[in-house]
Design an enzyme around this catalytic site. Structure first.
Site, PDB file in Angstrom:
ATOM      1  CB  CYS A 192       3.379   4.023  -3.271  1.00  0.00           C
ATOM      2  SG  CYS A 192       2.409   3.436  -4.669  1.00  0.00           S
TER       3      CYS A 192
ATOM      4  CB  CYS B 195      -3.553   6.284  -6.358  1.00  0.00           C
ATOM      5  SG  CYS B 195      -2.650   7.116  -5.025  1.00  0.00           S
TER       6      CYS B 195
END
Length: 285
Positions: free
Chosen positions: A77, A228
């Site tokens: 991530c 993101c």
């Protein structure tokens, strides 16, 4: 109920995480089910995921594991690893010139905390072959660029990129369509489409200029989020592959902006953005 636990809340452009200092053992101290409870925004701390700081392996300084808010595990991530780098600095671990070698399920990632407080991350080389995504949209050794995909009763053109985790990138041609998109309705249909056997993150993109892109994201395992990091990287790569953008651009997300660069000489993707400590606490147990 989760056990009594000290935690630290961080966020990168509104993509928020619970950070746990887990250096005393090699496996996460919480189960996926306990992570789900902790991420609950009404009955828990509230977050998009739980990140565990673990001992290093394979020569890395530290390791990172991440459970999403639905209990699934993410390979990597981008916003999360920026938060982890900031967490390490806040723990008084300076790194080498502010840089840390972090082992992830997607390979080794190197974030560096800069003097201005932003975090720059070498996100590695994007994987473009269908078998690396993975997806069945084309043959395993082919790239997935502007391929047709039927979702919600219409045909979309998609480009697939892996930044250690799968991304399906959709460029929206009509002005205003990004804001009008019913992300909560269409996002899960992309995520669970059978063409992506391990599910997928999905980015819907409006090209503002060759150096400025705007996106909304539906994250695998977390749903709609404000940002993101790996998605922003995948979007720039896809935009270059589709000849829509230059190799360096500002990517606008609902939570703020990231600077993304795809180095043509090394093929590495670089991401720069903020990561901030929100608060620390201890669960009741």
């Amino acid at each position: 109920m989760t056990p009594r636990l000290s935690f630290h809340k961080y966020q990168g452009l509104g993509n928020d995480f619970i950070l746990v200092d887990n250096r005393w053992q090699s496996q996460p101290c919480l189960s996926p089910e306990e992570a789900v409870a902790l991420c609950n925004r009404r009955f828990g701390v509230g977050a998009d995921g739980v990140i565990f700081l673990l001992p290093g392996q394979e020569g890395a300084d530290f390791s990172m594991r991440l459970f999403n808010s639905d209990g699934s595990e993410a390979e990597m991530c981008g916003n999360g690893i920026r938060c982890l780098a900031r967490f390490l600095q806040d723990l008084g671990i300076p790194g080498r010139d502010g840089a840390y070698q972090i082992h992830t399920l997607a390979g080794r990632i190197v974030p560096q905390v800069r003097a201005d407080g932003l975090v720059t991350v070498d996100m590695g080389i994007p994987r473009l072959l269908a078998k690396q995504i993975p997806t069945t949209l084309v043959e395993p050794d082919e790239k997935v660029i502007r391929q047709p995909l039927a979702v919600a009763g219409r045909e979309w053109r998609v480009t697939a990129v892996s930044m250690g985790n799968p991304h399906c990138v959709v460029f929206l041609e009509e002005e205003g369509s990004l804001e009008e998109l019913d992300l909560a309705a269409v996002g899960p249909l992309f995520e669970h489409h059978p063409a992506f056997p391990e599910r997928t993150n999905t980015e819907f993109v409006q090209v503002l200029s060759p150096t400025r892109l705007r996106l909304r994201v539906w994250e695998r395992g977390a749903g709609a989020t404000l940002a993101c990091g790996t998605g922003a990287c995948a979007v720039l790569v896809a935009a270059v592959l589709e000849e829509r953008a230059e190799s360096q651009a500002t990517v606008e997300l609902p939570g703020g902006n990231l600077e993304i660069r795809w180095d043509p000489s090394t093929q590495h993707v670089w991401m720069t953005g903020p990561a901030l400590h929100v608060f620390s606490g201890t669960t009741a147990g």
